[in-house]
Motif scaffolding. Structure first.
Motif, mmCIF file in Angstrom:
data_model
loop_
_atom_site.group_PDB
_atom_site.id
_atom_site.type_symbol
_atom_site.label_atom_id
_atom_site.label_comp_id
_atom_site.label_asym_id
_atom_site.label_seq_id
_atom_site.Cartn_x
_atom_site.Cartn_y
_atom_site.Cartn_z
ATOM 1 N N VAL A 1 0.391 -0.979 0.329
ATOM 2 C CA VAL A 1 0.267 -0.029 0.031
ATOM 3 C C VAL A 1 0.505 0.868 0.013
ATOM 4 O O VAL A 1 1.139 1.923 -0.856
ATOM 5 C CB VAL A 1 -0.716 0.062 0.607
ATOM 6 C CG1 VAL A 1 -1.743 1.409 1.250
ATOM 7 C CG2 VAL A 1 -1.771 -0.970 0.958
ATOM 8 N N ASN B 1 -0.312 -12.339 -1.799
ATOM 9 C CA ASN B 1 -0.616 -10.756 -2.107
ATOM 10 C C ASN B 1 -0.908 -9.943 -2.572
ATOM 11 O O ASN B 1 -1.324 -9.047 -2.821
ATOM 12 C CB ASN B 1 -1.793 -11.215 -0.993
ATOM 13 C CG ASN B 1 -2.679 -12.974 -1.134
ATOM 14 O OD1 ASN B 1 -3.341 -12.384 -1.587
ATOM 15 N ND2 ASN B 1 -2.120 -12.668 0.709
ATOM 16 N N GLN C 1 -2.547 -6.803 -3.463
ATOM 17 C CA GLN C 1 -2.606 -5.450 -2.233
ATOM 18 C C GLN C 1 -2.503 -4.267 -2.664
ATOM 19 O O GLN C 1 -2.839 -2.914 -3.027
ATOM 20 C CB GLN C 1 -2.160 -5.591 -1.421
ATOM 21 C CG GLN C 1 -2.569 -6.749 -0.166
ATOM 22 C CD GLN C 1 -1.689 -6.830 0.687
ATOM 23 O OE1 GLN C 1 -0.566 -7.399 1.042
ATOM 24 N NE2 GLN C 1 -1.966 -6.321 1.465
ATOM 25 N N THR D 1 -5.098 -3.160 -5.902
ATOM 26 C CA THR D 1 -6.205 -2.326 -5.092
ATOM 27 C C THR D 1 -6.012 -0.927 -4.761
ATOM 28 O O THR D 1 -6.872 -0.403 -5.103
ATOM 29 C CB THR D 1 -6.171 -3.272 -4.549
ATOM 30 O OG1 THR D 1 -6.537 -4.904 -4.313
ATOM 31 C CG2 THR D 1 -7.490 -3.154 -3.688
ATOM 32 N N ARG D 2 -5.353 -1.050 -3.838
ATOM 33 C CA ARG D 2 -4.909 0.224 -3.929
ATOM 34 C C ARG D 2 -4.675 1.352 -4.774
ATOM 35 O O ARG D 2 -5.213 2.233 -4.919
ATOM 36 C CB ARG D 2 -3.887 0.324 -2.632
ATOM 37 C CG ARG D 2 -3.358 2.150 -1.524
ATOM 38 C CD ARG D 2 -4.288 2.409 -1.553
ATOM 39 N NE ARG D 2 -4.478 3.625 -0.765
ATOM 40 C CZ ARG D 2 -4.975 4.959 -0.177
ATOM 41 N NH1 ARG D 2 -5.747 4.106 -1.112
ATOM 42 N NH2 ARG D 2 -4.433 5.600 0.084
#
Length: 358
Positions: free
Chosen positions: A67, A103, A107, A110-111
């Motif tokens: 992130v 993952n 992650q 998606t961010r």
């Protein structure tokens, strides 16, 4: 234009590399981790945009907090969001999470999507594609795979596309872009699997475009590559060109100015123990045969045209050599030399004559 070349540039490349005339698009390295920004990014982006190229930006994963890396990427390229395709570079070098965190990429992308509304293109190889299977419905695949050029252990030349894709993209059904070469470390180059007009449509989308076939080359393009030496000579050239050999060879002869096959005439002495690309001293006169038109050039085969020689013209020469499947003679001129092909060769064995020697 169905398929097109896509350059991948970073701080290792010049500003102008982002605007190569042969490419349709460029994807520029913007950031890495949470501390690095490509100092040439803005200049490369501006050069590509001014040249009318389709635009993309990528982040190189360092494997820290996904992130935080996504935030860092977008904070540095926010002025280009919506204009450029975005990508994440997922490979093992300088990446602490590669092979350890399945993952991480999900992650990150998606961010990025939360911040921009765009899904990233995923740059990776076969192992990375399997590791990142959980984003196959979110990200198009920018696949990295470098087959050897036929008969060598070297990568394909920068703008020569392999005729086959010899890899598995599973779990993706196909690739969106294929980085097929880095020309042995000198230039990264990809070929698209979508038409150029789909670039903007793909920005922000989660589904890869429908693929179209990798383009085949025209006879004229193959002939130009033959003249430059890419397909060797003799049987090696025949094997490389396959069923296209006769048509390509005829075009090669046309481009070199040999418009017909003259009757065999008295040959120059057959060389023994010679090497291709080497000049051998020999004084003589070459007279063009019937129905011939051959250009005298400033360099063997591909130099600037000096004069068009016709049937009956005599060219006095002081050396000969074997270059890319042709026997070339060298003429001393007031300013340097002139060069003219006198027939074909297999290696250093002459196979045809386009005139007479004395």
């Amino acid at each position: 234009m169905t398929n097109f070349f896509v350059a991948d540039v970073s701080s290792h490349d010049t500003i102008d590399a982002a605007a190569l005339p042969q490419i349709g698009a460029v994807i520029i390295k913007a950031t890495q981790g949470t501390t690095y920004v490509n100092p040439k990014c803005n200049g490369q982006y501006a050069a590509a945009k001014a040249a009318g190229k389709k635009l993309g930006l990528y982040h190189y994963a360092s494997g820290g907090d996904p992130v935080a890396e996504a935030n860092y990427f977008i904070s540095n390229i926010k002025n280009y969001v919506g204009e450029a395709l975005l990508a994440i570079d997922w490979e093992g070098y300088q990446n602490a999470a590669y092979g350890k965190n399945a993952n991480w990429v999900k992650q990150f992308v998606t961010r990025v999507h939360e911040l921009t509304g765009q899904w990233c293109l995923l740059y990776t190889g076969a192992d990375g594609a399997r590791e990142c299977a959980n984003v196959k419905d979110l990200c198009g695949l920018w696949f990295a795979g470098y087959p050897y050029y036929p008969g060598t252990k070297k990568m394909y030349p920068t703008f020569t596309v392999p005729t086959k894709f010899p890899y598995s993209t599973a779990p993706w059904p196909t690739y969106t872009l294929w980085q097929f070469t880095s020309s042995d470390g000198t230039k990264d180059m990809s070929i698209s699997n979508m038409p150029l007009e789909s670039w903007e449509k793909f920005i922000g989308k989660a589904i890869a475009p429908v693929p179209s076939p990798v383009p085949t080359k025209t006879v004229a393009q193959l002939a130009a590559e033959v003249i430059s030496g890419k397909y060797g000579s003799g049987n090696a050239r025949k094997a490389a060109l396959g069923s296209q050999y006769a048509a390509v060879q005829a075009e090669v002869n046309r481009q070199l100015g040999a418009t017909s096959k003259p009757a065999a005439s008295k040959p120059a002495p057959a060389p023994t123990g010679k090497k291709a690309g080497v000049w051998y001293a020999q004084n003589g006169t070459f007279t063009l045969g019937a129905n011939q038109q051959i250009w005298l050039r400033s360099a063997p085969l591909t130099g600037q045209k000096i004069a068009l020689m016709h049937s009956g013209h005599e060219i006095k020469y002081n050396a000969y050599g074997y270059f890319n499947g042709y026997v070339v003679i060298r003429q001393k001129r007031a300013t340097g030399y002139g060069y003219i092909a006198t027939g074909t060769a297999s290696g250093t064995k002459r196979t045809s004559y386009w005139g007479n020697f004395k």
